[in-house]
Motif scaffolding. Structure first.
Motif, mmCIF file in Angstrom:
data_model
loop_
_atom_site.group_PDB
_atom_site.id
_atom_site.type_symbol
_atom_site.label_atom_id
_atom_site.label_comp_id
_atom_site.label_asym_id
_atom_site.label_seq_id
_atom_site.Cartn_x
_atom_site.Cartn_y
_atom_site.Cartn_z
ATOM 1 N N UNK A 153 53.829 40.004 40.687
ATOM 2 C CA UNK A 153 52.807 38.985 40.543
ATOM 3 C C UNK A 153 51.494 39.633 40.142
ATOM 4 N N UNK A 154 50.793 38.986 39.214
ATOM 5 C CA UNK A 154 49.405 39.344 38.950
ATOM 6 C C UNK A 154 48.588 38.253 39.642
ATOM 7 N N UNK A 155 47.682 38.669 40.500
ATOM 8 C CA UNK A 155 46.905 37.721 41.296
ATOM 9 C C UNK A 155 45.414 37.994 41.133
ATOM 10 N N UNK A 156 44.621 37.197 41.817
ATOM 11 C CA UNK A 156 43.185 37.425 41.829
ATOM 12 C C UNK A 156 42.821 38.731 42.522
ATOM 13 N N UNK A 157 43.746 39.331 43.268
ATOM 14 C CA UNK A 157 43.500 40.601 43.962
ATOM 15 C C UNK A 157 44.072 41.787 43.210
ATOM 16 N N UNK A 158 44.897 41.531 42.199
ATOM 17 C CA UNK A 158 45.490 42.620 41.443
ATOM 18 C C UNK A 158 46.973 42.409 41.239
ATOM 19 N N UNK A 159 47.625 43.485 40.842
ATOM 20 C CA UNK A 159 49.031 43.447 40.450
ATOM 21 C C UNK A 159 49.903 44.072 41.526
ATOM 22 N N UNK A 160 51.077 43.469 41.757
ATOM 23 C CA UNK A 160 51.970 44.054 42.746
ATOM 24 C C UNK A 160 53.381 43.516 42.677
ATOM 25 N N UNK A 161 54.230 44.144 43.455
ATOM 26 C CA UNK A 161 55.649 43.820 43.567
ATOM 27 C C UNK A 161 55.854 42.811 44.684
ATOM 28 N N UNK A 162 56.754 41.861 44.470
ATOM 29 C CA UNK A 162 57.121 40.925 45.525
ATOM 30 C C UNK A 162 58.083 41.640 46.472
ATOM 31 N N UNK A 163 57.842 41.517 47.761
ATOM 32 C CA UNK A 163 58.713 42.090 48.789
ATOM 33 C C UNK A 163 60.128 41.566 48.570
#
Length: 180
Positions: A127-137
């Motif tokens: 997901x790219x979000x308002x907080x940054x980019x990351x992997x979904x658990x």
């Protein structure tokens, strides 16, 4: 960032940075990596012992997460008083949790708003979000599937190897610094 950390930075401005001593895994867990763990291999290598010791003390985890930031080069770090401790990332800088109602929080428990959804060649979801980019658990991929089926999110295909450059993060500041 904690006020006590800012005060320490002002008092001791020239403390050298540390590389390789802290890692964030693909499930949002923190690991302390002593010399033995570092000698076993890179944090993301999957080699036995390379991750180090799981940080289980809740107050320490909270302190790390409150002081977890990124520099202008895309290297994530924990500001430990006056010392910047660069973080080895097993996957991405953020690990997202997706609740049954579709809300998203980061591994630090703070909420995020989704801007884009991606899947890679191995079926991992990002997901790219308002907080940054990351992997979904991994435990929350089914929730993403439900959001996709309901038409709330539309995933885009990506190649995992391209993500660090594309999304602006450095998986291994230690390797980038020449193994320091």
């Amino acid at each position: 960032m904690d006020d006590i950390v800012r005060q320490a930075m002002a008092k001791w401005p020239n403390v050298p940075s540390a590389y390789g001593w802290l890692g964030l895994d693909a499930r949002g867990n923190w690991y302390l990596r002593d010399e033995q763990a570092q000698a076993a291999g890179a944090f993301a290598s999957g080699r036995p012992g390379a991750k180090g010791a799981l940080v289980q003390l809740e107050k320490l985890v909270d302190f790390i997460q409150r002081n977890y930031e990124v520099d202008e080069a895309g290297r994530w770090f924990f500001q430990n008083g006056p010392q910047r401790v660069f973080v080895e990332l097993e996957a991405t800088p953020w690990i997202w949790r997706v609740a049954a109602d579709g809300s998203v929080t980061a591994h630090d428990g703070r909420p995020a708003q989704v801007h884009a959804v991606f899947t890679d060649e191995q079926g991992r979801v990002y997901l790219r979000t308002d907080r940054g980019f990351g992997l979904v658990h991994t435990q929350d991929v089914a929730g993403v599937a439900e959001a996709v089926e309901a038409g709330r999110w539309t995933p885009q295909a990506v190649q995992a190897a391209e993500l660090p450059v594309r999304e602006g993060y450095v998986p291994s500041p230690q390797a980038q610094a020449g193994g320091r």
